[in-house]
Write a protein that holds these residues in place. Structure first.
Motif, PDB file in Angstrom:
ATOM      1  N   SER A 213     -11.010  -3.908  -6.898  1.00 15.25           N
ATOM      2  CA  SER A 213     -10.345  -2.727  -7.211  1.00 15.25           C
ATOM      3  C   SER A 213     -11.043  -1.501  -7.678  1.00 15.25           C
ATOM      4  O   SER A 213     -12.260  -1.756  -7.874  1.00 15.25           O
ATOM      5  CB  SER A 213      -8.996  -2.837  -7.937  1.00 15.25           C
ATOM      6  N   LYS A 215     -11.649   1.273 -10.686  1.00 19.58           N
ATOM      7  CA  LYS A 215     -11.068   1.896 -11.679  1.00 19.58           C
ATOM      8  C   LYS A 215     -10.538   3.507 -11.789  1.00 19.58           C
ATOM      9  O   LYS A 215     -11.406   4.204 -11.068  1.00 19.58           O
ATOM     10  CB  LYS A 215     -11.934   1.643 -12.805  1.00 19.58           C
ATOM     11  N   TYR A 284      -4.016   0.673 -16.077  1.00 20.86           N
ATOM     12  CA  TYR A 284      -4.597   0.716 -14.838  1.00 20.86           C
ATOM     13  C   TYR A 284      -4.592   2.166 -14.117  1.00 20.86           C
ATOM     14  O   TYR A 284      -5.567   2.798 -13.629  1.00 20.86           O
ATOM     15  CB  TYR A 284      -4.614  -0.356 -13.705  1.00 20.86           C
ATOM     16  N   ALA A 328      -6.786   4.540  -7.618  1.00 19.52           N
ATOM     17  CA  ALA A 328      -6.692   3.210  -8.254  1.00 19.52           C
ATOM     18  C   ALA A 328      -5.428   2.482  -7.996  1.00 19.52           C
ATOM     19  O   ALA A 328      -5.689   1.002  -7.695  1.00 19.52           O
ATOM     20  CB  ALA A 328      -6.483   3.871  -9.812  1.00 19.52           C
ATOM     21  N   HIS A 329      -4.171   3.036  -7.713  1.00 21.62           N
ATOM     22  CA  HIS A 329      -3.118   2.286  -7.032  1.00 21.62           C
ATOM     23  C   HIS A 329      -3.283   1.853  -5.902  1.00 21.62           C
ATOM     24  O   HIS A 329      -3.068   0.560  -5.693  1.00 21.62           O
ATOM     25  CB  HIS A 329      -1.932   3.051  -7.195  1.00 21.62           C
ATOM     26  N   ILE A 332      -5.494  -1.461  -6.215  1.00 24.01           N
ATOM     27  CA  ILE A 332      -5.445  -2.559  -7.408  1.00 24.01           C
ATOM     28  C   ILE A 332      -5.134  -3.910  -6.804  1.00 24.01           C
ATOM     29  O   ILE A 332      -5.369  -4.746  -7.588  1.00 24.01           O
ATOM     30  CB  ILE A 332      -4.144  -1.823  -8.007  1.00 24.01           C
ATOM     31  N   THR A 333      -4.697  -3.724  -5.513  1.00 22.82           N
ATOM     32  CA  THR A 333      -4.533  -5.007  -5.130  1.00 22.82           C
ATOM     33  C   THR A 333      -5.610  -5.805  -4.361  1.00 22.82           C
ATOM     34  O   THR A 333      -5.622  -6.993  -3.872  1.00 22.82           O
ATOM     35  CB  THR A 333      -3.180  -5.044  -3.877  1.00 22.82           C
TER      36      THR A 333
END
Length: 417
Positions: A213, A215, A284, A328-329, A332-333
């Motif tokens: 991911s 940051k 996050y 970031a979102h 994130i996975t």
């Protein structure tokens, strides 16, 4: 302030401090090549690529921006610095008359293309004013925002193959709709075609590996630059199909972007604090660096054979979720983002009715009308209407513009019986 030897008219979108990227060709040379805009000209970067360090030359000789996007922010800074140096008064380019005539091309003589090969396209829903307005229309004021909206950047995967450059006509789509009071759908042309005032950015840098991911405070390194966008929407098709998985054919008939990509370096003088968020987001998504910009946006509507009317004035600063939070979102996975991927903001609406970014809001679900020059009115788009989106930043005598993002509505294909 540095001065270019290329004339830059007062009020131009493209001073030396901007230098937005595009991909162009000419009638005499149909090969696609990279350029930057300066005043009323473009600088052909392929023609001057020998002035740049060898690692950059291949990227500047390419037919799309993807390779340059992949090189990262240090390479982008090096290209920008050297390009500005070439365009200064007294530069080696100014003194080389033959090269100058080859490399500087009037914008009136060029054809502009999609700036990148778009691998993936994601559309977010990041304007709290737009989301609230739509929620009020369909769910009421007490339930305007869905429970997740303030906790994550809502989005969906769009259709990259139908992203087109400004000036490309958009065909009114055919599809299923459910008329008011009906118990079964009908098939035909959309009657509630709409525009959406958006901005988008291109992913750059090396991206991230599948499973990793990015940051939130590092994500600025993955933002190559910004462009204007119109995410055309068939509201009647959308209303029938979007439950339970969201937008599909109501959005995939076309998404228009401007040909110019304005870099984050050019936008730095217009940096603003991020939109205040309440409640506090999960760790996050907690962004500590500002990444919001004072970009004035406007929409005009031009019926066929008529003058255009300014119908909306908004601003990028109204976005609740920032591009860094979106990255970031999204990642994130472990979703891998790649150079040339396109990320859109969603409709950008302000707090007041004159700043709403869609006809759905401006006409409040068809209960009001927009009055155009000459007394014509609109609730939704009619055939041969042209929608023109423009954007610029301006402060202390410096103007950084995005050009325009335009498209005309063509009639639907006849329905086969």
């Amino acid at each position: 302030m540095s001065v270019s030897f290329v004339p830059v008219p007062a009020g131009s979108d493209f001073p030396l401090e901007n230098l937005p990227y595009a991909v162009f060709s000419t009638k005499s040379n149909p090969v696609h090549r990279l350029c930057v805009a300066i005043g009323e000209h473009v600088l052909d970067l392929k023609a001057v690529s020998h002035f740049f360090a060898p690692p950059l030359q291949a990227a500047l000789q390419a037919e799309t921006l993807n390779l340059l996007m992949s090189l990262g922010h240090e390479a982008w800074a090096a290209v920008r610095t050297q390009t500005q140096k070439l365009l200064l008064k007294g530069s080696e380019l100014e003194q080389n008359v033959d090269l100058r005539l080859l490399a500087l091309v009037p914008q009136s003589e060029i054809l502009l293309h999609l700036p990148a090969q778009i691998g993936d396209y994601t559309d977010f829903y990041s304007s709290i004013h737009h989301a609230t307005n739509v929620g009020i229309m369909f769910r009421g004021a007490d339930n305007a925002l869905m429970p997740n909206w303030r906790h994550l950047p809502v989005g969906y995967h769009g259709r990259a193959s139908s992203v087109v450059v400004s000036g490309t006509p958009i065909r009114r789509p055919l599809g299923q709709t459910l008329p008011e009071g009906a118990d079964k759908p009908v098939f035909g042309a959309s009657k509630l075609l709409d525009f959406e005032l958006e901005m988008a950015f291109f992913i750059g840098g090396p991206g991230n590996q599948l499973g990793d991911s990015i940051k939130v405070d590092d994500a600025w390194q993955n933002v190559f630059g910004f462009t204007l966008m119109n995410d055309w929407s068939a509201r009647d098709i959308q209303k029938w199909e979007y439950v339970p998985l969201g937008p599909f054919t109501a959005k995939n008939m076309g998404t228009t972007i401007s040909p110019w990509v304005v870099t984050t370096a050019a936008l730095k003088p217009f940096l603003l604090d991020n939109f205040p968020q309440e409640p506090e987001v999960l760790p996050y998504l907690r962004q500590t660096v500002p990444f919001n910009f004072d970009i004035n946006l406007e929409v005009s509507l031009k019926p066929a054979n008529d003058n255009e009317t300014l119908i909306s004035k908004s601003n990028f600063k109204h976005l609740y979720w920032t591009p860094l939070q979106q990255i970031a979102h999204h990642s994130i996975t472990g979703c891998n983002l790649r150079p040339g991927d396109l990320m859109a903001s969603g409709t950008i609406s302000g707090e007041t009715p004159d700043s709403y970014g869609s006809l759905l809001e401006l006409c409040w679900r068809g209960t009001k009308t927009v009055v155009l020059q000459g007394g014509k009115t609109r609730k939704f788009l009619q055939d041969y209407d042209e929608v023109i989106i423009r954007g610029h930043c301006e402060k202390n005598g410096l103007r950084i513009g995005f050009g325009s993002c335009a498209g005309q509505v063509l009639p639907a294909h006849p329905v086969e019986q």
